[in-house]
Design a protein around this motif. Structure first.
Motif, PDB file in Angstrom:
ATOM      1  N   ARG A  88      -0.948  -4.836  -8.896  1.00 48.37           N
ATOM      2  CA  ARG A  88       0.115  -4.980 -10.002  1.00 48.37           C
ATOM      3  C   ARG A  88       0.108  -3.443 -10.803  1.00 48.37           C
ATOM      4  NH1 ARG A  88      -2.318  -9.975 -10.691  1.00 48.37           N
ATOM      5  NH2 ARG A  88      -3.672  -9.466 -12.144  1.00 48.37           N
ATOM      6  N   GLN A  89      -0.852  -2.855 -10.844  1.00 54.42           N
ATOM      7  CA  GLN A  89      -0.844  -1.596 -11.419  1.00 54.42           C
ATOM      8  C   GLN A  89      -0.281  -0.495 -10.570  1.00 54.42           C
ATOM      9  OE1 GLN A  89      -1.607  -0.753 -14.697  1.00 54.42           O
ATOM     10  NE2 GLN A  89      -1.692  -2.786 -14.981  1.00 54.42           N
ATOM     11  N   HIS A  90      -0.562  -0.948  -9.222  1.00 51.30           N
ATOM     12  CA  HIS A  90      -0.044   0.349  -8.121  1.00 51.30           C
ATOM     13  C   HIS A  90       0.583  -0.562  -6.920  1.00 51.30           C
ATOM     14  CE1 HIS A  90      -2.665   3.314 -10.233  1.00 51.30           C
ATOM     15  NE2 HIS A  90      -3.551   2.212 -10.317  1.00 51.30           N
ATOM     16  N   PRO A  91       1.816  -0.981  -7.052  1.00 49.71           N
ATOM     17  CA  PRO A  91       2.437  -1.742  -6.124  1.00 49.71           C
ATOM     18  C   PRO A  91       2.800  -1.046  -5.010  1.00 49.71           C
ATOM     19  CG  PRO A  91       3.992  -1.257  -7.981  1.00 49.71           C
ATOM     20  CD  PRO A  91       2.324  -0.911  -8.494  1.00 49.71           C
ATOM     21  N   GLU A  92       2.574   0.639  -4.763  1.00 47.49           N
ATOM     22  CA  GLU A  92       2.746   1.452  -3.780  1.00 47.49           C
ATOM     23  C   GLU A  92       1.589   1.641  -3.025  1.00 47.49           C
ATOM     24  OE1 GLU A  92       0.588   3.695  -6.654  1.00 47.49           O
ATOM     25  OE2 GLU A  92       2.080   2.312  -6.905  1.00 47.49           O
TER      26      GLU A  92
ATOM     27  N   GLY B 258       4.703  -7.633   4.629  1.00 49.41           N
ATOM     28  CA  GLY B 258       5.820  -6.990   4.630  1.00 49.41           C
ATOM     29  C   GLY B 258       5.833  -5.592   3.577  1.00 49.41           C
ATOM     30  N   ARG B 259       5.045  -5.942   2.541  1.00 52.29           N
ATOM     31  CA  ARG B 259       4.723  -4.772   1.702  1.00 52.29           C
ATOM     32  C   ARG B 259       4.095  -3.545   2.217  1.00 52.29           C
ATOM     33  NH1 ARG B 259       5.164  -5.861  -4.571  1.00 52.29           N
ATOM     34  NH2 ARG B 259       6.241  -7.850  -4.577  1.00 52.29           N
TER      35      ARG B 259
ATOM     36  N   TRP C 292      -2.247  -3.899   0.092  1.00 48.67           N
ATOM     37  CA  TRP C 292      -1.449  -4.941   0.569  1.00 48.67           C
ATOM     38  C   TRP C 292      -2.021  -5.303   2.069  1.00 48.67           C
ATOM     39  CZ3 TRP C 292       0.883  -7.638  -2.800  1.00 48.67           C
ATOM     40  CH2 TRP C 292       1.479  -6.953  -3.782  1.00 48.67           C
ATOM     41  N   ASP C 293      -2.318  -4.205   2.670  1.00 48.02           N
ATOM     42  CA  ASP C 293      -2.887  -4.235   4.179  1.00 48.02           C
ATOM     43  C   ASP C 293      -4.311  -5.123   4.097  1.00 48.02           C
ATOM     44  OD1 ASP C 293      -2.370  -4.068   6.788  1.00 48.02           O
ATOM     45  OD2 ASP C 293      -3.516  -2.305   7.061  1.00 48.02           O
ATOM     46  N   VAL C 294      -4.893  -4.700   3.138  1.00 48.01           N
ATOM     47  CA  VAL C 294      -6.257  -5.532   3.078  1.00 48.01           C
ATOM     48  C   VAL C 294      -6.289  -7.081   2.622  1.00 48.01           C
ATOM     49  CG1 VAL C 294      -8.499  -5.565   1.797  1.00 48.01           C
ATOM     50  CG2 VAL C 294      -7.662  -3.445   2.591  1.00 48.01           C
ATOM     51  N   ILE C 295      -5.195  -7.274   1.547  1.00 43.82           N
ATOM     52  CA  ILE C 295      -5.171  -8.508   1.040  1.00 43.82           C
ATOM     53  C   ILE C 295      -4.426  -9.624   1.946  1.00 43.82           C
ATOM     54  CG2 ILE C 295      -3.108  -8.417  -0.553  1.00 43.82           C
ATOM     55  CD1 ILE C 295      -4.969  -9.684  -2.784  1.00 43.82           C
ATOM     56  N   ALA C 296      -3.589  -9.094   2.603  1.00 42.17           N
ATOM     57  CA  ALA C 296      -2.597  -9.858   3.624  1.00 42.17           C
ATOM     58  C   ALA C 296      -3.561 -11.103   4.321  1.00 42.17           C
ATOM     59  CB  ALA C 296      -1.875  -9.211   4.443  1.00 42.17           C
TER      60      ALA C 296
END
Length: 168
Positions: free
Chosen positions: A42-46, A72-73, A51-55
């Motif tokens: 949420r603080q660092h959406p970039e 996708g992100r 994103w790769d780790v949480i997917a």
């Protein structure tokens, strides 16, 4: 609930969300770790790596729409890879109750371009043909794949079942 009652502490009050986020990593549960990653994103959406780790964690938790979004992100930020394309397609299919949507098909087509011998995208693209009503193309795909997967291949049972269902 039964497991929690056996190993948890039901008589103790729950910890506030903020306290769980500050607990040492060694004491954190999977949901606490996910909450930490989500707070970071949420603080660092970039942060493509986040994103790769949480997917894949979202997939394990059966949160398929969130997994597809996370993949996708990650692809937008880090680029496409066979693992990200596969994860995105799989999450999309699971979120759609087994329907191979156009976005999943595109992901599998890109996967095939990166790795033409990969079986997974070929199987799902044949299933997509079946779902679209192109049974002749699906049957041809299933038969061709049965020749490639070998007698003990992990996809063999799926292919045999799909072929049987459209030729019976």
């Amino acid at each position: 609930v039964v497991i929690y009652l056996a190993v948890g502490s039901p008589s103790l009050p729950g910890q506030p969300h903020a306290a769980r986020l500050k607990a040492p990593l060694a004491q954190a549960s999977e949901s606490d770790l996910v909450a930490r990653v989500e707070a970071h994103l949420r603080q660092h959406p970039e942060d493509g790596r986040g994103w790769d780790v949480i997917a894949p964690v979202y997939i394990r938790q059966s949160q398929f729409r969130r997994a597809a979004d996370a993949y996708g992100r990650a692809m937008r930020l880090l680029g496409e890879s066979p693992a990200r394309l596969s994860g995105f397609a799989r999450a999309t299919i699971l979120a759609s109750d087994g329907i191979v949507a156009a976005s999943a098909q595109r992901a599998y087509e890109k996967m095939l371009a990166l790795d033409p011998k990969s079986i997974e995208p070929q199987v799902w693209l044949a299933i997509a043909k079946e779902q679209e009503g192109d049974l002749a193309a699906a049957e041809a795909g299933y038969r061709a794949l049965l020749g490639e997967v070998g007698a003990e291949g992990p996809w063999r049972a799926v292919l045999e079942q799909r072929l049987k269902s459209i030729t019976a």
